[in-house]
Scaffold this motif. Structure first.
Motif, PDB file in Angstrom:
ATOM      1  N   LYS A 144      -3.919   2.581   1.973  1.00  0.00           N
ATOM      2  CA  LYS A 144      -4.174   1.419   2.830  1.00  0.00           C
ATOM      3  C   LYS A 144      -5.673   1.102   2.857  1.00  0.00           C
ATOM      4  O   LYS A 144      -6.078  -0.068   2.754  1.00  0.00           O
ATOM      5  CB  LYS A 144      -3.645   1.697   4.234  1.00  0.00           C
ATOM      6  N   ASP A 145      -6.490   2.134   2.971  1.00  0.00           N
ATOM      7  CA  ASP A 145      -7.943   1.928   2.991  1.00  0.00           C
ATOM      8  C   ASP A 145      -8.430   1.382   1.646  1.00  0.00           C
ATOM      9  O   ASP A 145      -9.312   0.504   1.612  1.00  0.00           O
ATOM     10  CB  ASP A 145      -8.656   3.242   3.312  1.00  0.00           C
ATOM     11  N   TRP A 146      -7.874   1.895   0.555  1.00  0.00           N
ATOM     12  CA  TRP A 146      -8.274   1.388  -0.766  1.00  0.00           C
ATOM     13  C   TRP A 146      -7.905  -0.086  -0.892  1.00  0.00           C
ATOM     14  O   TRP A 146      -8.713  -0.889  -1.390  1.00  0.00           O
ATOM     15  CB  TRP A 146      -7.608   2.189  -1.887  1.00  0.00           C
ATOM     16  N   SER A 196       0.832  -1.203   0.000  1.00  0.00           N
ATOM     17  CA  SER A 196       0.000   0.000   0.000  1.00  0.00           C
ATOM     18  C   SER A 196       0.867   1.254   0.000  1.00  0.00           C
ATOM     19  O   SER A 196       0.525   2.266  -0.629  1.00  0.00           O
ATOM     20  CB  SER A 196      -0.953   0.001   1.196  1.00  0.00           C
ATOM     21  N   GLN A 214      -2.494   6.435   4.256  1.00  0.00           N
ATOM     22  CA  GLN A 214      -3.715   5.894   4.846  1.00  0.00           C
ATOM     23  C   GLN A 214      -4.794   5.690   3.786  1.00  0.00           C
ATOM     24  O   GLN A 214      -5.531   4.694   3.823  1.00  0.00           O
ATOM     25  CB  GLN A 214      -4.236   6.814   5.951  1.00  0.00           C
ATOM     26  N   GLU A 215      -4.903   6.622   2.835  1.00  0.00           N
ATOM     27  CA  GLU A 215      -5.881   6.459   1.763  1.00  0.00           C
ATOM     28  C   GLU A 215      -5.577   5.226   0.923  1.00  0.00           C
ATOM     29  O   GLU A 215      -6.482   4.479   0.530  1.00  0.00           O
ATOM     30  CB  GLU A 215      -5.913   7.723   0.890  1.00  0.00           C
TER      31      GLU A 215
END
Length: 401
Positions: A242-244, A226, A239-240
């Motif tokens: 990782k969330d995706w 990520s 973080q974006e």
């Protein structure tokens, strides 16, 4: 349950295929074909260092040896199918991606407004409207055309005069675009005049751009963590990304795999579900040598290059000359799907020669007659590309000891 395994040989070939370095470096290198190559890469880093040829030209030449610098200028300055902006550094990018750069413009505007004021002082804030007005009425300009009454530093970008800083801020935040370069210095105009259709289009929603950026990064890397997905365009946050990845994994759009490094260690990465089939479909690399730019996108992430190829590579800018193992600016040299060495070369155009000062083979790479012949053939091609008619070898250039 164990993860699907992508062996190191397959990982190298897949990664190089995504970076257009597995096929022979031949074929069309202008117009729509050149644009398609840059779209495949995602971006090409722009750099001013011109030891042999500028980085962006060498990146394209190493993939299509019929490429010539004017071919890129036509796409940027005439056709406007490319634009220049920022990824991890200044880069040329397909204009079809411009809408998604509007998130970058907004984020850079907020981040730079404060950060540059902390580093540089806030004087440039007051110059933003003046610079915009100057260009709106007077047309395109470079940094030498504004702030003529301001003190100009000589020791690096942190001593830009306020109007120069305002120009760069307006470019990074999307109000201005680079319309062309003059002796490699950027010349700016209003974005609405350089890219009117792209400028007028509505910006996608933030979430849409994040999804596009993560998908586009993974497809160009073949497999990635990520963090590597986030750093590819350097627009979405870790973080974006990782969330995706978490969401895409749950939806079955990606899978988790183990990728074997050059040292045999495994690293968990994300990839498309058909990654093993895609890797198996990649053909063998041609038995030839390629000389790469130090800014080649395949080597941009130095840690990733070390994991996949076992190639420890840093441009030793801040190391005192007496302590450098290699020259200040050395070119990675690839054969088939492995890095075989580093080249110290310089184009001495006044004398019509490509001066080779040193070649350092990587550990375990034997320099037999066949490999030396392949290296010399590539040096001859590089010399012609750099406008030289011959290669000259320094005494003791082959550093095999």
């Amino acid at each position: 349950m164990s993860l699907p395994l992508l062996g190191n040989a397959e990982a190298r070939r897949l990664f190089l295929d995504r970076h257009a370095l597995i096929e022979p470096p031949s074929g069309p290198a202008k117009g729509d074909d050149l644009l398609a190559l840059i779209r495949r890469l995602g971006f090409v880093q722009v750099d001013s260092i011109n030891t042999v040829e500028r980085a962006h030209h060498m990146i394209l030449w190493s993939r299509r040896q019929g490429y010539r610098p004017g071919n890129l200028a036509r796409l940027l300055e005439r056709d406007r199918t490319l634009f220049e902006h920022w990824t991890h550094d200044a880069s040329v990018i397909p204009t079809e991606f411009f809408d998604h750069w509007k998130l970058r413009f907004a984020r850079d505007a907020e981040r730079i407004h404060t950060r540059w004021a902390d580093w540089q002082g806030s004087e440039f804030h007051a110059k933003v409207e003046d610079v915009l007005a100057h260009i709106r009425t007077g047309g395109p300009c470079g940094s030498g055309d504004v702030g003529t009454d301001e003190t100009r530093g000589k020791d690096g970008w942190w001593e830009w005069h306020p109007s120069k800083t305002a120009l760069e801020y307006l470019w990074r935040s999307g109000a201005l675009s680079v319309c062309h370069r003059r002796n490699f210095a950027k010349v700016y105009d209003l974005t609405e005049r350089v890219h009117p259709d792209a400028h007028a289009a509505s910006a996608p929603a933030e979430a849409e751009t994040i999804v596009w950026a993560c998908n586009a990064a993974l497809d160009r890397l073949g497999f990635a963590t990520s963090g590597e997905i986030a750093s590819f365009w350097d627009t979405v946050t870790p973080q974006e990304a990782k969330d995706w990845c978490a969401g895409a994994l749950k939806r079955g759009e990606i899978i988790e795999i183990a990728v074997e490094g050059a040292d045999g260690r495994l690293r968990n990465c994300f990839a498309r579900p058909d990654v093993t089939d895609a890797a198996a479909a990649v053909g063998e690399a041609p038995n030839r040598v390629r000389i790469l730019s130090p800014f080649d996108p395949a080597l941009r992430d130095r840690n990733r290059a070390e994991r996949i190829f076992g190639f420890f590579y840093r441009i030793e800018v801040f190391v005192p000359e007496a302590k450098r193992q290699y020259g200040y600016y050395v070119f990675p040299v690839m054969e088939r799907d492995r890095i075989i060495g580093r080249l110290d070369a310089k184009a001495v155009r006044a004398e019509g020669r490509l001066a080779v000062r040193a070649f350092w083979p990587e550990p375990g790479v034997a320099m037999g007659a066949g490999r030396i012949a392949r290296l010399m053939a590539e040096l001859d091609r590089l010399a012609r590309f750099a406008g030289c008619d011959r290669v000259s070898l320094a005494d003791g250039w082959l550093r095999t000891a």
